[in-house]
Scaffold this active site. Structure first.
Site, short mmCIF file in Angstrom:
data_model
loop_
_atom_site.label_atom_id
_atom_site.label_comp_id
_atom_site.label_asym_id
_atom_site.label_seq_id
_atom_site.Cartn_x
_atom_site.Cartn_y
_atom_site.Cartn_z
N HIS A 59 21.84 45.72 29.42
CA HIS A 59 21.40 46.55 28.29
C HIS A 59 19.87 46.46 28.20
CE1 HIS A 59 25.40 47.43 26.77
NE2 HIS A 59 25.71 46.15 26.86
N HIS A 80 26.42 48.97 34.66
CA HIS A 80 27.54 48.05 34.81
C HIS A 80 27.94 48.01 36.27
CE1 HIS A 80 32.01 47.98 35.43
NE2 HIS A 80 31.85 46.80 34.88
N ASN A 132 30.85 45.71 39.04
CA ASN A 132 31.90 44.71 39.17
C ASN A 132 32.47 44.79 40.57
OD1 ASN A 132 35.16 44.41 39.00
ND2 ASN A 132 34.14 42.88 37.73
N VAL A 133 32.66 43.65 41.20
CA VAL A 133 33.41 43.58 42.46
C VAL A 133 34.35 42.38 42.37
CG1 VAL A 133 31.78 44.77 43.98
CG2 VAL A 133 31.45 42.34 43.52
N ARG A 134 35.57 42.52 42.90
CA ARG A 134 36.57 41.50 42.65
C ARG A 134 37.66 41.51 43.72
NH1 ARG A 134 36.84 45.79 39.26
NH2 ARG A 134 38.76 47.03 39.31
N HIS A 143 23.68 58.52 42.41
CA HIS A 143 24.86 58.96 43.16
C HIS A 143 24.60 59.00 44.66
CE1 HIS A 143 28.02 59.89 40.23
NE2 HIS A 143 27.02 60.02 39.38
N GLY A 146 43.50 34.21 28.95
CA GLY A 146 42.92 32.99 28.41
C GLY A 146 41.56 32.67 28.99
N GLY A 147 40.81 33.70 29.37
CA GLY A 147 39.47 33.48 29.91
C GLY A 147 38.49 33.04 28.84
N ARG A 148 37.27 32.78 29.27
CA ARG A 148 36.23 32.31 28.35
C ARG A 148 35.70 33.51 27.56
NH1 ARG A 148 30.42 31.28 28.69
NH2 ARG A 148 29.87 29.46 27.40
#
Length: 303
Positions: free
Chosen positions: A97, A107, A109-111, A146, A259-261
């Site tokens: 931000h 934003h 994210n890679v997982r 893009h 139950g993550g942080r």
């Protein structure tokens, strides 16, 4: 899948977190990330890094590698075959931000997810992407963003960018507002059909292209003069980010349900935000241009 494969992914993710944090710190005069290392009771943990600076009002870059005995409903709702499987989930997730309203929020994210059950084949898949949320957009910035997203996809086939660009437009959509969260980018999930090595290579390409796409926009816009009106519009539009993350985002739901942080999960929320009852932009204004031109899916590269 072998342990060596998982270790390679973890090594890459930790390095990605380091490189992104270093690049963002390079835009600040003195501000630096603070780091929290944490453990999860059921299994695993992570390291959360948060930056509060002059350029980036708040940025969070989180690495996590968690495990458990049952995937939460957010993961099994559309894939009931995953129920009653042990799991591992590892990834890097970040939201930036900026302070200046002319610099977009971003934003990425890679997982990797792994779901196992004794006597049955291991199920695994990659996911991720990146997207851009401007307040005062410039078409040249959106096009460049893009183009970088397409460059991340091009080595993997001509159909990849159009497919995952469309998925991003559909995923980051606020149904109750009938508008996109921003100008899109890439989103993919459940990716395993290319084989582990190729899917992992694609995840790395997406992760590596995020900072290539975002940093030039930051550098171009971070010193743009702005006034109270523009700042207030930025804070109002940040409310859409909060609405999306708390109502729709599957990553947020997965983290909370597993139950993550909590502090790490909700680091995606902006530090300051305004809501205003029934606010409407003035026709023909710079604020109305965001609604009229940018908050709807479209082909930014004329493909």
């Amino acid at each position: 899948m072998q342990d060596n494969d998982i270790n390679k992914v973890i090594t890459y993710l930790l390095g990605l977190q380091n490189s992104i944090c270093a690049a963002l710190e390079g835009e600040e005069n003195t501000a630096r990330f603070i780091e929290d290392q944490w453990q999860r009771q059921e299994g695993g943990g992570g390291r959360t890094r948060v930056l509060n600076g002059e350029v980036f009002e708040q940025g969070g870059v989180n690495f996590s590698h968690v495990s458990g005995f049952n995937l939460p409903p957010s993961a099994t709702e559309k894939r009931p075959e995953l129920a009653n499987r042990q799991f591992q989930a590892m990834g890097v997730s970040l939201v930036i931000h900026p302070r200046n309203p002319y610099v977009p929020t971003s934003h990425a994210n890679v997982r990797l997810f792994i779901a196992e059950k004794a006597g049955e084949p291991t199920i695994w898949w990659f996911g991720g992407g990146f997207d851009l949320t401007p307040y005062y957009p410039f078409e040249e910035d959106v096009t460049a963003w893009h183009q970088c997203a397409k460059a991340a996809c091009d080595p993997f086939g001509a159909s990849v960018y159009p497919q995952f660009k469309k998925w991003c437009d559909e995923y980051f959509f606020l149904k109750h507002r009938n508008e996109t969260r921003g100008v899109g980018g890439l989103f993919f999930d459940d990716l395993n059909e290319w084989g582990f090595a190729q899917c992992f290579a694609f995840m790395q390409s997406v992760g590596n292209h995020y900072i290539k796409a975002y940093l030039p926009i930051v550098q171009k816009r971070k010193n743009t003069p702005y006034d109270e009106k523009e700042r207030n519009f930025q804070l109002y539009r940040r409310g859409r980010y909060v609405e999306y993350n708390l109502v729709y985002d599957r990553g947020t739901l997965f983290g909370l349900q597993s139950g993550g942080r909590t502090e790490s999960i909700l680091m995606s929320l902006p530090p300051v935000v305004h809501w205003q009852y029934n606010w409407q932009p003035e026709p023909g204004s710079a604020e109305s241009a965001l609604y009229d031109r940018y908050l709807k899916p479209q082909n930014w590269l004329d493909i």
